[in-house]
Design a protein around this motif. Structure first.
Motif, PDB file in Angstrom:
ATOM      1  N   ILE A 171      -8.684  -5.896  -2.102  1.00 19.56           N
ATOM      2  CA  ILE A 171      -7.914  -6.089  -0.947  1.00 19.56           C
ATOM      3  C   ILE A 171      -6.557  -5.035  -0.578  1.00 19.56           C
ATOM      4  O   ILE A 171      -5.685  -5.000  -1.432  1.00 19.56           O
ATOM      5  CB  ILE A 171      -7.092  -7.251  -0.846  1.00 19.56           C
ATOM      6  CG1 ILE A 171      -8.427  -8.784  -0.792  1.00 19.56           C
ATOM      7  CG2 ILE A 171      -6.555  -7.582   0.383  1.00 19.56           C
ATOM      8  CD1 ILE A 171      -8.226  -9.883  -1.052  1.00 19.56           C
ATOM      9  N   ALA A 172      -6.399  -5.063   0.728  1.00 16.14           N
ATOM     10  CA  ALA A 172      -5.872  -3.586   0.855  1.00 16.14           C
ATOM     11  C   ALA A 172      -4.895  -3.581   2.198  1.00 16.14           C
ATOM     12  O   ALA A 172      -5.042  -5.140   3.062  1.00 16.14           O
ATOM     13  CB  ALA A 172      -5.853  -2.169   1.824  1.00 16.14           C
ATOM     14  N   VAL A 173      -3.090  -4.116   1.512  1.00 18.79           N
ATOM     15  CA  VAL A 173      -2.279  -4.899   2.159  1.00 18.79           C
ATOM     16  C   VAL A 173      -1.925  -3.154   2.309  1.00 18.79           C
ATOM     17  O   VAL A 173      -0.925  -3.259   1.646  1.00 18.79           O
ATOM     18  CB  VAL A 173      -1.388  -5.902   1.215  1.00 18.79           C
ATOM     19  CG1 VAL A 173      -0.147  -6.552   2.338  1.00 18.79           C
ATOM     20  CG2 VAL A 173      -2.238  -6.883   0.494  1.00 18.79           C
ATOM     21  N   ILE A 174      -1.316  -3.800   4.508  1.00 16.99           N
ATOM     22  CA  ILE A 174      -0.816  -2.357   4.725  1.00 16.99           C
ATOM     23  C   ILE A 174       0.373  -2.701   5.020  1.00 16.99           C
ATOM     24  O   ILE A 174       0.304  -3.176   6.115  1.00 16.99           O
ATOM     25  CB  ILE A 174      -2.289  -1.140   5.967  1.00 16.99           C
ATOM     26  CG1 ILE A 174      -2.256  -2.361   7.388  1.00 16.99           C
ATOM     27  CG2 ILE A 174      -3.080  -1.509   5.163  1.00 16.99           C
ATOM     28  CD1 ILE A 174      -3.194  -1.601   7.900  1.00 16.99           C
ATOM     29  N   GLY A 175       0.585  -1.443   5.956  1.00 19.45           N
ATOM     30  CA  GLY A 175       2.609  -1.901   6.249  1.00 19.45           C
ATOM     31  C   GLY A 175       2.188  -1.030   7.509  1.00 19.45           C
ATOM     32  O   GLY A 175       3.142  -0.176   8.131  1.00 19.45           O
ATOM     33  N   THR A 213       9.183  -1.272   7.082  1.00 18.79           N
ATOM     34  CA  THR A 213       7.221  -2.347   7.221  1.00 18.79           C
ATOM     35  C   THR A 213       6.831  -1.771   5.819  1.00 18.79           C
ATOM     36  O   THR A 213       5.502  -3.309   5.318  1.00 18.79           O
ATOM     37  CB  THR A 213       6.325  -1.431   7.643  1.00 18.79           C
ATOM     38  OG1 THR A 213       5.492  -0.158   7.522  1.00 18.79           O
ATOM     39  CG2 THR A 213       6.942  -1.502   9.579  1.00 18.79           C
ATOM     40  N   PHE A 214       7.010  -1.363   5.010  1.00 19.77           N
ATOM     41  CA  PHE A 214       6.256  -1.003   3.738  1.00 19.77           C
ATOM     42  C   PHE A 214       7.381  -2.655   2.816  1.00 19.77           C
ATOM     43  O   PHE A 214       5.907  -2.546   1.744  1.00 19.77           O
ATOM     44  CB  PHE A 214       6.443   0.497   2.936  1.00 19.77           C
ATOM     45  CG  PHE A 214       5.353   1.336   3.830  1.00 19.77           C
ATOM     46  CD1 PHE A 214       4.057   1.350   3.587  1.00 19.77           C
ATOM     47  CD2 PHE A 214       6.293   2.379   3.976  1.00 19.77           C
ATOM     48  CE1 PHE A 214       3.458   1.997   4.163  1.00 19.77           C
ATOM     49  CE2 PHE A 214       5.085   3.704   5.238  1.00 19.77           C
ATOM     50  CZ  PHE A 214       4.043   3.471   4.717  1.00 19.77           C
ATOM     51  N   PRO A 215       8.083  -2.354   2.670  1.00 20.78           N
ATOM     52  CA  PRO A 215       9.355  -3.611   1.602  1.00 20.78           C
ATOM     53  C   PRO A 215       7.661  -4.758   2.139  1.00 20.78           C
ATOM     54  O   PRO A 215       7.652  -5.735   1.159  1.00 20.78           O
ATOM     55  CB  PRO A 215      10.382  -2.955   1.986  1.00 20.78           C
ATOM     56  CG  PRO A 215      10.755  -1.701   2.438  1.00 20.78           C
ATOM     57  CD  PRO A 215       9.643  -1.489   2.681  1.00 20.78           C
ATOM     58  N   ARG A 216       7.630  -5.367   3.019  1.00 17.03           N
ATOM     59  CA  ARG A 216       7.241  -5.909   3.867  1.00 17.03           C
ATOM     60  C   ARG A 216       5.777  -6.734   2.938  1.00 17.03           C
ATOM     61  O   ARG A 216       5.253  -7.071   2.721  1.00 17.03           O
ATOM     62  CB  ARG A 216       7.459  -5.670   5.370  1.00 17.03           C
ATOM     63  CG  ARG A 216       8.835  -6.682   5.710  1.00 17.03           C
ATOM     64  CD  ARG A 216       9.052  -6.710   7.342  1.00 17.03           C
ATOM     65  NE  ARG A 216       8.715  -8.259   7.315  1.00 17.03           N
ATOM     66  CZ  ARG A 216       8.734  -9.525   6.691  1.00 17.03           C
ATOM     67  NH1 ARG A 216      10.639  -9.326   6.177  1.00 17.03           N
ATOM     68  NH2 ARG A 216       8.798 -10.203   7.169  1.00 17.03           N
ATOM     69  N   ARG A 217       5.243  -4.944   3.017  1.00 10.46           N
ATOM     70  CA  ARG A 217       3.662  -4.994   2.613  1.00 10.46           C
ATOM     71  C   ARG A 217       3.846  -5.656   1.048  1.00 10.46           C
ATOM     72  O   ARG A 217       3.180  -5.860   0.392  1.00 10.46           O
ATOM     73  CB  ARG A 217       3.219  -3.858   3.178  1.00 10.46           C
ATOM     74  CG  ARG A 217       1.428  -3.854   2.570  1.00 10.46           C
ATOM     75  CD  ARG A 217       1.952  -2.414   1.834  1.00 10.46           C
ATOM     76  NE  ARG A 217       2.619  -1.443   0.947  1.00 10.46           N
ATOM     77  CZ  ARG A 217       2.336   0.196   0.656  1.00 10.46           C
ATOM     78  NH1 ARG A 217       1.837   0.751   1.325  1.00 10.46           N
ATOM     79  NH2 ARG A 217       2.749   0.317  -0.070  1.00 10.46           N
ATOM     80  N   ASN A 218       5.177  -4.940   0.539  1.00 13.70           N
ATOM     81  CA  ASN A 218       4.584  -5.622  -0.867  1.00 13.70           C
ATOM     82  C   ASN A 218       4.727  -6.316  -1.235  1.00 13.70           C
ATOM     83  O   ASN A 218       4.119  -6.859  -1.824  1.00 13.70           O
ATOM     84  CB  ASN A 218       6.545  -4.537  -1.176  1.00 13.70           C
ATOM     85  CG  ASN A 218       5.742  -2.514  -1.644  1.00 13.70           C
ATOM     86  OD1 ASN A 218       4.801  -2.759  -0.557  1.00 13.70           O
ATOM     87  ND2 ASN A 218       6.535  -1.839  -1.684  1.00 13.70           N
TER      88      ASN A 218
END
Length: 378
Positions: A171-175, A213-218
């Protein structure tokens, strides 16, 4: 129709600036539903604890947003939009301090994805890092884990590819939004992942990636995983932030050692010094996770072994294998929901201990979660 109306209401917040998931979850708890939030007077909104003036204005602005174009765009691209209380919503993700109230999903989520391992690391992976990322992605998939990562260059890309090479789930979670693939060279990889498992985002379809957006993706990667494996990471790395988020959620953190004179491995070595589990193969992870599986009921083991889980009514009627911590939580919970912080204070539990016990109880069908980390007995 009721579910569509709820999705439309929640999309109004997603498409409005200055209002994030923490605020929306607080509002949902205060008012009980999205339509009541949107129908609240200014005075009623001012009564919400911690709501700033710009956030109050954002709620007012959200009333003017028309979500139909976003719904049409999602439908045209085979993207499902699911709310926090949807049966498809990943159960383990609910046990984060700030769960997304909406998820965009391209592909399919399955019950077996509860047995997931997050794999993260630097975008500037060395040859060793790329090889090990692909190896662990492959080995974890062969052991029945769903590999979760962020579709970024470097470690993420090779972990995804490793799982796909053995027809495993990843599964890919993207920012970014699902129509703004980043990095652009991973567009084909995204399509392949969506065709075999799922790609997830909490951002509007055309949202661009940014440093915010990337910290939220993480935190979604950490929240969906039983543990986080860090392959290669320098001292200042987003992967280390993900590892910290995972620890705060009660997840296990694993780190792969590297060459002692390479900056790419310095963050992993620091994690190991701080208590992360040193691993050299995916079987090391399986052994550690196996100890967790021994503490859950037969129903949860059924899900972890990819067999369809029994429904909640059946689960609730089965004698569960609860430990003392879980029994104390059940005794304290009633039909009125309580925040996880209240449980921690009253029962002298850490956030990680409470989160772990609550996840087990919900999977057993004894407790249900609500937006904003609130829980009640079923």
């Amino acid at each position: 129709m009721e579910n569509l109306e709820k999705i439309e209401n929640l999309l109004r917040f997603t498409l409005t600036r200055d209002i994030g998931s923490v605020t929306v979850n607080r509002l949902l708890k205060h008012f009980g539903s999205s339509d009541r939030i949107l129908g609240a007077t200014e005075e009623e909104l001012k009564g919400v604890n911690g709501l700033r003036s710009n956030q109050l204005q954002a709620v007012i602005n959200a009333r003017k947003v028309d979500p139909r174009a976003e719904l049409k765009l999602a439908a045209e691209n085979d993207v499902k939009i699911i709310a926090y209380d949807d049966p498809l919503y990943p159960k383990s993700l609910k046990y984060t301090p700030d769960p997304p109230y909406l998820l965009y999903v391209k592909g399919d989520l399955k019950p077996r994805d509860i047995k997931s391992m997050g794999v993260v690391g630097t975008r500037h992976a060395s040859r060793y890092g790329r090889e090990q990322s692909e190896r662990f992605g492959r080995e974890l998939a062969q052991l029945g884990f769903t590999v979760i990562s962020g579709l970024a260059r470097g470690v993420d890309t090779f972990a995804h590819r490793g799982a796909l090479s053995v027809s495993g789930r990843t599964i890919a979670v993207i920012g970014s939004g699902l129509l703004q693939v980043y990095p652009p060279e991973n567009r084909d990889l995204l399509a392949e992942i969506a065709g075999t498992a799922a790609v997830i985002s909490e951002f509007p379809m055309n949202a661009s990636p940014s440093r915010n957006t990337f910290p939220r993706r993480n935190r979604i990667i950490a929240g969906m995983s039983l543990g986080i494996l860090v392959i290669e990471a320098p001292q200042r790395s987003g992967a280390l932030i993900t590892a910290k988020q995972a620890q705060e959620m009660g997840r296990e953190v694993f780190a792969l050692p590297g060459m002692v004179d390479q900056e790419q491995s310095s963050g992993c070595h620091q994690l190991i010094r701080d208590g992360a589990v040193l691993i050299t193969s995916a079987r090391d992870i399986a052994v550690e996770i196996g100890e967790l599986e021994q503490n859950v009921s037969a129903e949860i083991k059924t899900v972890l072994s990819s067999v369809p889980a029994v429904d909640n009514k059946t689960q609730a009627s089965v004698s569960v294998n609860t430990n003392t911590r879980e029994i104390r939580i059940l005794e304290m919970l009633g039909t009125e929901s309580l925040h996880i912080d209240e449980l921690c204070v009253e029962l002298s539990l850490s956030a990680a201990e409470a989160s772990s016990a609550l996840m087990i109880l919900e999977l057993q069908g004894l407790v249900c979660s609500e937006p904003g980390a609130y829980y009640r007995k079923i």
